[in-house]
Structure formats: C-alpha cells, structure tokens
Design an enzyme around this catalytic site. Sequence first.
Site, short mmCIF file in Angstrom:
data_model
loop_
_atom_site.label_atom_id
_atom_site.label_comp_id
_atom_site.label_asym_id
_atom_site.label_seq_id
_atom_site.Cartn_x
_atom_site.Cartn_y
_atom_site.Cartn_z
N LYS A 80 0.86 -1.18 0.00
CA LYS A 80 0.00 0.00 0.00
C LYS A 80 0.89 1.23 0.00
O LYS A 80 1.96 1.23 0.62
CB LYS A 80 -0.87 0.00 1.27
CG LYS A 80 -2.08 0.88 1.18
CD LYS A 80 -3.26 0.17 0.54
CE LYS A 80 -4.45 1.10 0.37
NZ LYS A 80 -5.63 0.42 -0.15
N GLY A 179 -25.88 1.69 2.72
CA GLY A 179 -25.00 2.32 1.73
C GLY A 179 -25.27 1.75 0.35
O GLY A 179 -24.98 0.58 0.08
N VAL A 180 -25.89 2.57 -0.52
CA VAL A 180 -26.19 2.09 -1.88
C VAL A 180 -25.44 2.94 -2.92
O VAL A 180 -26.02 3.44 -3.87
CB VAL A 180 -27.71 2.02 -2.17
CG1 VAL A 180 -28.32 0.84 -1.45
CG2 VAL A 180 -28.41 3.32 -1.77
N GLY A 181 -24.14 3.10 -2.68
CA GLY A 181 -23.28 3.78 -3.64
C GLY A 181 -22.93 2.81 -4.75
O GLY A 181 -23.79 2.06 -5.24
N VAL A 183 -20.97 -0.11 -4.92
CA VAL A 183 -21.12 -1.55 -4.65
C VAL A 183 -22.55 -1.86 -4.19
O VAL A 183 -23.20 -2.76 -4.73
CB VAL A 183 -20.10 -2.02 -3.58
CG1 VAL A 183 -20.34 -3.47 -3.22
CG2 VAL A 183 -18.68 -1.82 -4.09
P1 NAD Z 1 -19.37 4.65 -2.51
O1 NAD Z 1 -18.80 5.88 -1.91
O2 NAD Z 1 -19.77 4.63 -3.94
O3 NAD Z 1 -20.66 4.17 -1.67
C1 NAD Z 1 -20.75 4.25 -0.28
C2 NAD Z 1 -22.14 4.77 0.04
O4 NAD Z 1 -22.32 4.72 1.45
C3 NAD Z 1 -22.36 6.22 -0.39
O5 NAD Z 1 -23.53 6.33 -1.20
C4 NAD Z 1 -22.50 6.99 0.93
O6 NAD Z 1 -23.39 8.07 0.84
C5 NAD Z 1 -23.02 5.90 1.84
N1 NAD Z 1 -22.79 6.12 3.27
C6 NAD Z 1 -21.72 6.64 3.89
N2 NAD Z 1 -21.90 6.65 5.20
C7 NAD Z 1 -23.11 6.13 5.43
C8 NAD Z 1 -23.85 5.85 6.61
N3 NAD Z 1 -23.39 6.14 7.82
N4 NAD Z 1 -25.08 5.30 6.47
C9 NAD Z 1 -25.59 5.01 5.26
N5 NAD Z 1 -24.91 5.23 4.11
C10 NAD Z 1 -23.69 5.78 4.20
O7 NAD Z 1 -18.30 3.51 -2.21
P2 NAD Z 1 -18.22 2.04 -2.83
O8 NAD Z 1 -17.18 2.01 -3.88
O9 NAD Z 1 -19.59 1.53 -3.12
O10 NAD Z 1 -17.62 1.25 -1.59
C11 NAD Z 1 -18.44 0.91 -0.49
C12 NAD Z 1 -17.62 0.08 0.52
O11 NAD Z 1 -17.12 -1.08 -0.13
C13 NAD Z 1 -16.41 0.81 1.09
O12 NAD Z 1 -16.22 0.35 2.41
C14 NAD Z 1 -15.27 0.32 0.20
O13 NAD Z 1 -14.03 0.39 0.86
C15 NAD Z 1 -15.69 -1.12 -0.01
N6 NAD Z 1 -15.15 -1.76 -1.21
C16 NAD Z 1 -15.41 -1.24 -2.43
C17 NAD Z 1 -14.91 -1.89 -3.57
C18 NAD Z 1 -15.22 -1.37 -4.94
O14 NAD Z 1 -14.99 -2.11 -5.91
N7 NAD Z 1 -15.74 -0.17 -5.09
C19 NAD Z 1 -14.13 -3.04 -3.45
C20 NAD Z 1 -13.90 -3.56 -2.16
C21 NAD Z 1 -14.41 -2.92 -1.04
#
Ligand code: NAD
Length: 358
Positions: A80, A179-181, A183
């Site tokens: 990292k 969290g519906v971002g 992933v």
């Molecule tokens: P993202 O930022 O697109 O989505 C995260 C969502 O969570 C956002 O919509 C945000 O508004 C919401 N959020 C934040 N705090 C919150 C809370 N307290 N209550 C409810 N919702 C909340 O991120 P992502 O890329 O979807 O990643 C989500 C998680 O998955 C992270 O922990 C990330 O480290 C992990 N992850 C992602 C990937 C990837 O391929 N993107 C791979 C492995 C792990």
Amino acid sequence: MTLFDSTAFEGHEGVHAFSDEKSGLKCIIAVHSTARGPAAGGCRMWPYADAEAALEDALRLSRAMSFKNAMADLALGGGKAVIIGDSRTQKSPALFEAFGASVEQLGGRYWTAEDVGVSPADLTHARKRTRYVAGLEGHPGASGDPSPVTAEGVFRGVQLCVRRALGRELDGVTVAIQGVGHVGGYLADKLHAAGAKLILTDVNAEVLHAVAARTGAQVVAPGAIFDVDAEVFAPCALGGAINAETLPRLKARVIAGGANNQLADAETGRAVFNHGLLYAPDYVINGGGIINVAGEIRAIERGEAFDVGWVDAKLDRLARTLEEVLDRAAAENRPTNEVANEVAKARITIAAEKRAAA
Ligand code: NAD
C-alpha cells in the site's frame, strides 16, 4: 512508537519512504509480502497528522492487502502507498509524477492503483514515470470500474450464506443494505433480480431514492437500518458498521456485504459468533474488486486484452474459498473472521516456503 515496535510492522518485507522537494511529495510505500507475487494495493492520499500516523496506516493497509489477495487466490502479494497531504488542495501533476518515480524505484515489487483521495486522472501522471500502475482507462488491458465485479462477488457470497444459515434461496428473503453507492447499488439490483425484498438506507438521499425506485425497496433513515426486520444485513458503506452498540440491535441471521473493515475490532467478530450470526469475512466476500485489478495487471504483463472469463473463474474460486472458511469455522465452532485470518496467513506462508525452497 519506533518502526520495529509497531504491531502493524509484523511480517513486512520492506517499508520505503520517499520525498521530492520540488513537488512536495512525501509518501510511504509499505510492502508486506511478495511471496505470492508482486505486492499490489492502492495509493491513498490523506492529510495525516504526522508521519507516524501515515506509517501506521500504510502498514495496516498493506498487510490487509496481502490477506485479501491471498484469499482471492491471486498471484499477488500485499502493499500500500500513502501520500501525506490534502487531496483537495495539494494535488498536482508533478506530485503524482514524483510518486510514479517512487513506485518505479521498487522495480516492480509494488503495483499501485487508486484508493481514497486518488483518482485515475492522478494515476495517468504517475504512469509517465512507471509502468506499475493499474486502474487506468483507455488501454486494451484496462479493467474499468471494479464495483460491479465486487458486487457480483458479494452477491454470490450472500447467496451462499443464506443457503447455509436459512436453508433457502434468495427469493423472498429480506436484505437490509447500508449504503447504496457503487457496490451497494449494484448489489441491490442483483438481489432484486433474484427475488429478494430490500430495505435500504444511505446518507445521500438522491442516490438512495434512485436505487429504491428501480428495485421497489423500502427506505429507512441511516440510524434505523440496524433495527429493521431483515434476514440479511449487508454493510456497503464505511467501516465499523458492526460494533458493540449496533450488534445487539440486529435481527438478521447473516452479515454479508461489500464494505471494508465491517467489524469494529476482532472481539466484535467473537461477539457476532456468540450472537449466532453467520458473518462472511469482509476481505473475502469483497475480493471481486481486487480480482478485477489483478486481471488488468495480468493483461498489462502479458501484453494482452483484459480477459473477463479469467475474472469470472476467479470469482467462482472466491466463492469456494468463502465456503471453505465457513465450513471450517462451523466444524471448529469458531468465529469466521478468525478462521479467515488463519487461512490467509497459511496461504502466504506456503508461498513464502515454496519461494525459499526454489
Ligand atoms: P461509494 O462511496 O460509492 O458508496 C458508499 C455509500 O455509502 C455512499 O452512497 C455513501 O453516501 C453511503 N454512506 C456513507 N456513510 C453512510 C452511513 N453512515 N449510512 C448510510 N450510508 C452511508 O463507495 P463504494 O465504492 O460503493 O464502496 C463501499 C464500501 O465497499 C467501502 O467500504 C469500500 O471500501 C468497499 N469496497 C469497495 C470496492 C469497490 O470495488 N468499489 C471493493 C472492495 C471494497
């Protein structure tokens, strides 16, 4: 703390500090292990209070990458990079070129990619000084957004856990997603298509309502997601969702989601186990994203196009690894997170022994 006293240092092959006066770069690249292959892990830019805090984060994250890569059965070790600075005000092309030159100095022992505070656009500057960069767009080996692949791996993991804990398929099962971002959004689509009933929350109302509208989901306030009647809780927001305060509120039988560091600490893993919940260890179930990145590294090294079939086969293997962890935890009556750590360490040790014997 001195470097060698840090519990996070344990097992690290190398820790490298770089600076560049002209661009202001100050970065640390931690290489936990190259036993399985070159260390791979993203680059984070963060306004750390001091170098010690940056070091601690780099060490913790690089070790976690070794474990994640081993569980995803990739020919990659763990590493990292952290850049000390504010990503909103202190970024410049020169800074990322200097970062690229730092990565290059490691001669391929470390592959970088994006992480918090670092975008593909930043990495195009790093790429001018080193080829050991994944996550770029516009080349035949490019892997694109990893989120759909992460979500597919999580979906398969949820399916597996529901079969084991509830003895049924997803049709009619209620899943609460925090969290519906990226992933969580893709996961919601897949679960909806499989007939699951969804309860969703997000702090971003716009994103939340868009996902709910297309999946027919019920929506609740962020703080209420721990109290809903759902068989599965899927943390897909930030870390630490499962802690001493939230765990007793959960009615779910399964915890399986995409977020990193879902458990507040290792003891929480034991508490989850004592509560009788089946927990899919986060860095196993969410390995789809790093599999996608590994597919890009593989394509670059071979001078080939990105191979979706290879990624899919690795996702199948990931589901089998999760099953192995759950089987062993059940047979030994132990928390799944502890078993996952053991399996990851064993995979790294076996690779190190093979390398030493070669
Ligand atoms: P993202 O930022 O697109 O989505 C995260 C969502 O969570 C956002 O919509 C945000 O508004 C919401 N959020 C934040 N705090 C919150 C809370 N307290 N209550 C409810 N919702 C909340 O991120 P992502 O890329 O979807 O990643 C989500 C998680 O998955 C992270 O922990 C990330 O480290 C992990 N992850 C992602 C990937 C990837 O391929 N993107 C791979 C492995 C792990």
